[in-house]
Design a protein around this motif. Structure first.
Motif, short mmCIF file in Angstrom:
data_model
loop_
_atom_site.label_atom_id
_atom_site.label_comp_id
_atom_site.label_asym_id
_atom_site.label_seq_id
_atom_site.Cartn_x
_atom_site.Cartn_y
_atom_site.Cartn_z
N GLY A 145 18.61 -35.80 -42.35
CA GLY A 145 17.33 -36.10 -42.98
C GLY A 145 17.48 -37.19 -44.02
O GLY A 145 17.60 -36.93 -45.21
N ARG A 157 9.03 -35.48 -53.28
CA ARG A 157 8.03 -35.10 -52.30
C ARG A 157 7.55 -36.31 -51.48
O ARG A 157 7.31 -36.21 -50.29
CB ARG A 157 6.84 -34.44 -53.00
CG ARG A 157 6.04 -33.67 -52.02
CD ARG A 157 5.00 -32.83 -52.63
NE ARG A 157 5.02 -32.81 -54.08
CZ ARG A 157 4.63 -31.77 -54.78
NH1 ARG A 157 4.28 -30.68 -54.16
NH2 ARG A 157 4.60 -31.82 -56.08
N LEU A 166 10.18 -36.94 -48.92
CA LEU A 166 10.12 -35.99 -47.81
C LEU A 166 8.90 -36.26 -46.93
O LEU A 166 8.97 -36.12 -45.70
CB LEU A 166 10.07 -34.56 -48.35
CG LEU A 166 11.35 -34.11 -49.05
CD1 LEU A 166 11.18 -32.71 -49.62
CD2 LEU A 166 12.53 -34.15 -48.10
N ASP A 167 7.80 -36.64 -47.56
CA ASP A 167 6.60 -36.97 -46.78
C ASP A 167 6.87 -38.17 -45.88
O ASP A 167 6.40 -38.22 -44.75
CB ASP A 167 5.42 -37.27 -47.71
CG ASP A 167 4.70 -35.99 -48.11
OD1 ASP A 167 5.01 -34.95 -47.51
OD2 ASP A 167 3.86 -36.04 -49.01
N ARG A 225 8.76 -36.86 -42.95
CA ARG A 225 7.89 -36.10 -42.05
C ARG A 225 7.00 -37.03 -41.24
O ARG A 225 6.81 -36.85 -40.04
CB ARG A 225 7.01 -35.13 -42.84
CG ARG A 225 7.69 -33.79 -43.07
CD ARG A 225 6.77 -32.86 -43.81
NE ARG A 225 5.63 -32.44 -43.02
CZ ARG A 225 4.53 -31.92 -43.54
NH1 ARG A 225 4.42 -31.79 -44.84
NH2 ARG A 225 3.55 -31.54 -42.79
N ARG A 270 8.94 -38.57 -38.51
CA ARG A 270 9.22 -37.61 -37.44
C ARG A 270 7.99 -37.37 -36.58
O ARG A 270 8.11 -37.07 -35.40
CB ARG A 270 9.67 -36.28 -38.05
CG ARG A 270 11.07 -36.38 -38.56
CD ARG A 270 11.65 -35.04 -38.84
NE ARG A 270 13.00 -35.25 -39.32
CZ ARG A 270 13.55 -34.57 -40.30
NH1 ARG A 270 12.87 -33.61 -40.89
NH2 ARG A 270 14.78 -34.82 -40.68
N LEU A 271 6.82 -37.47 -37.21
CA LEU A 271 5.59 -37.25 -36.45
C LEU A 271 5.17 -38.51 -35.70
O LEU A 271 4.12 -38.54 -35.08
CB LEU A 271 4.47 -36.80 -37.38
CG LEU A 271 4.68 -35.42 -37.99
CD1 LEU A 271 3.71 -35.17 -39.11
CD2 LEU A 271 4.55 -34.35 -36.94
N GLN A 300 9.41 -34.84 -33.86
CA GLN A 300 8.81 -33.52 -33.76
C GLN A 300 7.57 -33.65 -32.92
O GLN A 300 7.02 -34.74 -32.77
CB GLN A 300 8.39 -33.02 -35.14
CG GLN A 300 9.53 -32.46 -35.95
CD GLN A 300 9.04 -32.04 -37.31
OE1 GLN A 300 7.86 -32.13 -37.61
NE2 GLN A 300 9.96 -31.59 -38.12
N HIS A 334 -1.56 -34.92 -40.80
CA HIS A 334 -0.21 -34.45 -40.44
C HIS A 334 0.60 -34.05 -41.66
O HIS A 334 1.40 -33.14 -41.59
CB HIS A 334 0.52 -35.53 -39.64
CG HIS A 334 -0.14 -35.82 -38.33
ND1 HIS A 334 0.03 -36.98 -37.64
CD2 HIS A 334 -1.01 -35.08 -37.59
CE1 HIS A 334 -0.69 -36.95 -36.53
NE2 HIS A 334 -1.34 -35.80 -36.49
N LEU A 335 0.42 -34.76 -42.77
CA LEU A 335 1.20 -34.44 -43.97
C LEU A 335 0.48 -33.40 -44.84
O LEU A 335 1.01 -33.00 -45.87
CB LEU A 335 1.44 -35.70 -44.80
CG LEU A 335 2.26 -36.79 -44.12
CD1 LEU A 335 2.41 -37.99 -45.05
CD2 LEU A 335 3.62 -36.27 -43.73
#
Lengths: 384, 316
Positions: free
Chosen positions: A5, A28, A31-32, A35, A38-39, B6, B36-37
């Motif tokens: 990560g 944060r 990390l966002d 994410r 990843r999406l 993902q 999504h977030l």
């Protein structure tokens, strides 16, 4: 890039750059970013990645510029490299499709000699969730290997950074928050005309006394009775702080003070004060002092320190004015927008160092910074 | 892509499939990020550019139209007014009757307000907090923690009544969504009347709605809006009106107008033109009538400036 990560080098470098520039992005936000990647956001092209970074991390024009500068500084990917990456990806995908279905992904490492990371393999990522994907690792297995993190050149082209867009020293909002610290809460202040708040103890007493309650007992709501008079210097030496004076004027109505008045003067308060910054609508000083007796007084002026003048006469007159004002006002603070180091050997230093008459505390002259503003409000509300 | 992929949630906003709204692709990207977030989305932009309508469009496309919760912020509103309401007056009234056991406790007088309800349910929904800048400057700060964690405490409820409240009302003193729940998509609009605090901005994703410059997109927006009113307007008239409108807007901009005519004015104008049975040619060539001006300009000062600008152009 590893699976533990971590942002791809391009975004990680940008994130570090933002941190280094004092942008308040935190764990944060990091990390966002992970994410979102990843999406499948920000995939496809560098432009998409740039838009992702802007959406995630930029909140002001300056931050937007910084991110734009960052992406502009990254050299273009040579088409030959793109082709090579595409080639590797497509052969890998073919082999994955042809091979056993158990093998979902395979990694390969591009020789680390290649210049900038593309971060995402363009056009090949995003969508197709659940399908077997080829994955390419740009990252090193060990510290110090792999692709370097991009950095912005530290020194800008010219020797100094020039901020050409006018920026306020403090926003009206932050000033209003400061004014709200200046509170004297009473139930019979100037604004507490009607009784509109229920007085519970009195209501219960009434109920016990009469056995039934005709109507609840009300009392005036708490309101702020703190009053403030601001005298601001509008002479030409204060021109650099005109935006600050405008912010100050805008913030006063937001401060929920019982009364907050702003008057202007040139160099030092003489017999007349002015309601406008152009010094045209005059009002007698004495009337204003009488009306505002008992309020707190805030003076904003450079007192000659902007140009480094020492004028004994002006200093003496100002000190006389302050001595007269001290008898009428509950507290006086002088806000000098010049840094304290520049007061030396100017009228400002004379005023700041003048001994106060009959045992009163000396006039606090404060520079214009966050800590001093906080202290100024504390003094105005009577906490020295 | 080197980051493991993902499976993206099914909810994706394209901005194109809503019957009466057309969102720019950049806007759709950020809306999807917010979905999504699970972060709140702050929408800013010129008045009349569809800030509020965006929420309805998102809800419609995600098939949550019946689960769109609109909260219009008022200047006296506090953050907790969005979450729950405690009816103290009713309780006082009930307490007049000594036999009324209900008034001995607080929980019967508590109700969850829309945002509180949405948080507790944990089902997909769209919450629109409209015109947040109208509220007091403390409002966004108070809301910050709630929008961060999507849980809150009911301060008015005594701790010892928490269990009873859970039993009778279905929520305890601490309100949070179910474990497997989905967070609501929160869309916040602001007219920039007041500056919002920095931590609040950091917490939100930000999208700025700009006026679309492309006449084709403008025409499409008008068409979609008119379709809702079931008015059959000729494409020719729309094209002519859009062309003229862009011209007027440009002139208004040059004359330094405070409030430029935006998409909502354009839609209104086309409807007026249709009612007046005007044709495309007359719209393009003739000067604006009084009715046209009234539809397009909302501030008298702007209108005067516009007229002066036109007069100055004509005399040149």
């Amino acid at each position: 890039m590893n699976d533990a990560g971590e942002l791809p080098p391009l975004l990680l470098g940008l994130f570090r750059e933002l941190r280094a520039n004092g942008v308040a992005v935190g764990v944060r936000d990091y990390l966002d970013g992970l994410r979102a990647l990843r999406l499948g956001h920000g995939a496809g092209s560098r432009q998409a990645l740039r838009e992702l970074a802007l959406a995630l991390w930029a909140r002001s024009e300056a931050e937007r510029r910084l991110i734009a500068r960052w992406f502009d500084a990254i050299p273009e990917v040579p088409p030959t490299l793109l082709e090579r990456v595409e080639g590797v990806v497509s052969t890998l995908e073919e082999s994955v499709h042809a091979g056993t279905s158990g093998e979902r992904s395979r990694r390969t490492t591009i020789p680390p000699a290649v210049p900038p990371p593309t971060a995402s393999s363009p056009g090949k990522t995003g969508g197709a969730a659940g399908e077997a994907r080829a994955r390419i690792s740009f990252a090193a297995r060990h510290e110090g290997e792999g692709l370097p993190l991009p950095r912005l050149p530290l020194a800008p082209q010219i020797a100094e950074h020039y901020v050409l867009q006018p920026q306020a020293a403090i926003s009206a909002r932050n000033l209003a928050v400061l004014w709200r610290r200046f509170r004297r809460s009473t139930r019979s202040g100037a604004g507490a005309g009607q009784r509109s708040e229920i007085d519970l103890p009195a209501t219960i007493r009434e109920r016990c006394r009469r056995g039934l309650l005709a109507r609840p007992v009300c009392r005036p709501p708490r309101s702020n009775c703190a009053r403030l008079l601001v005298l601001a210097d509008a002479s030409t030496s204060m021109d650099p702080w005109r935006p600050f004076l405008a912010t100050l004027a805008a913030s006063l109505p937001l401060g929920r003070l019982a009364s907050a008045e702003l008057r202007y003067f040139a160099n030092l308060p003489r017999r007349k004060l002015f309601a406008d910054v152009e010094l045209t609508q005059a009002e007698p000083l004495d009337d204003l002092l009488r009306e505002n007796a008992g309020a707190a007084l805030l003076i904003v002026s450079d007192a000659g320190s902007a140009r480094g003048y020492l004028n004994h006469r002006r200093a003496r007159q100002t000190i006389d004015f302050l001595a007269a004002a001290a008898r009428r006002f509950a507290a006086i603070v002088w806000l000098n927008p010049m840094p304290a180091a520049r007061w030396r050997a100017t009228t400002a230093e004379r005023i700041a160092d003048a001994p106060a008459a009959d045992g009163r505390p000396r006039l606090p002259m404060l520079p214009l910074d966050a800590a001093s503003l906080l202290r100024a409000v504390d003094i105005l509300r009577g906490q020295r | 892509m080197t980051v493991p992929q993902q499976k993206a949630p099914d909810l994706t906003f394209s901005g194109k499939s809503c019957a009466s709204y057309l969102a720019a692709p950049e806007t759709a990207v950020i809306v999807n990020l917010a979905i999504h977030l699970e972060r709140p989305l702050l929408v800013e932009g010129e008045a009349g550019c569809g800030k509020t309508r965006l929420a309805a469009a998102v809800a419609e496309e995600l098939e949550l139209a019946d689960r769109l919760i609109v909260i219009t912020v008022k200047s006296t509103m506090q953050a907790k007014d969005l979450l729950y309401r405690f009816d103290a007056l009713r309780r006082l009234q009930d307490a007049q009757n000594p036999g009324n056991q209900l008034a001995r406790s607080v929980y019967p007088y508590l109700t969850l307000e829309p945002l509180g309800h949405a948080i507790r349910e944990g089902k997909p929904c769209v919450v629109l907090i409209d015109e947040i800048d109208k509220a007091d400057i403390d409002f966004p700060n108070d809301l910050l923690d709630v929008l961060d964690r999507f849980e809150f405490d009911i301060d008015d409820l005594p701790r010892e009544e928490s269990d009873a409240c859970l039993e009778h009302k279905g929520f305890a003193r601490h309100v949070a969504g179910p474990l497997q729940g989905v967070r609501p998509l929160v869309i916040i609009t602001s007219n920039r009347e007041k500056q919002l605090p920095e931590p609040f901005l950091r917490r939100c994703l930000y999208v700025q709605l700009d006026f679309p410059d492309d006449p084709a997109i403008l025409a499409e927006i008008v068409r979609r809006n008119l379709a809702v009113h079931q008015e059959d307007v000729a494409d020719e008239l729309i094209a002519g009106a859009v062309e003229r409108f862009c011209e007027v807007r440009e002139r208004a901009q040059a004359s330094g107008a405070q409030k430029l005519p935006a998409t909502s004015e354009l839609v209104d104008w086309v409807r007026v033109l249709h009612w007046q049975q005007r044709n495309s040619a007359s719209v393009v060539s003739q000067p604006l009538t009084v009715a046209d001006q009234a539809v397009l300009f909302k501030i008298r000062h702007d209108l005067e400036r516009y007229r002066a600008h036109i007069a100055a152009e004509a005399s040149r």
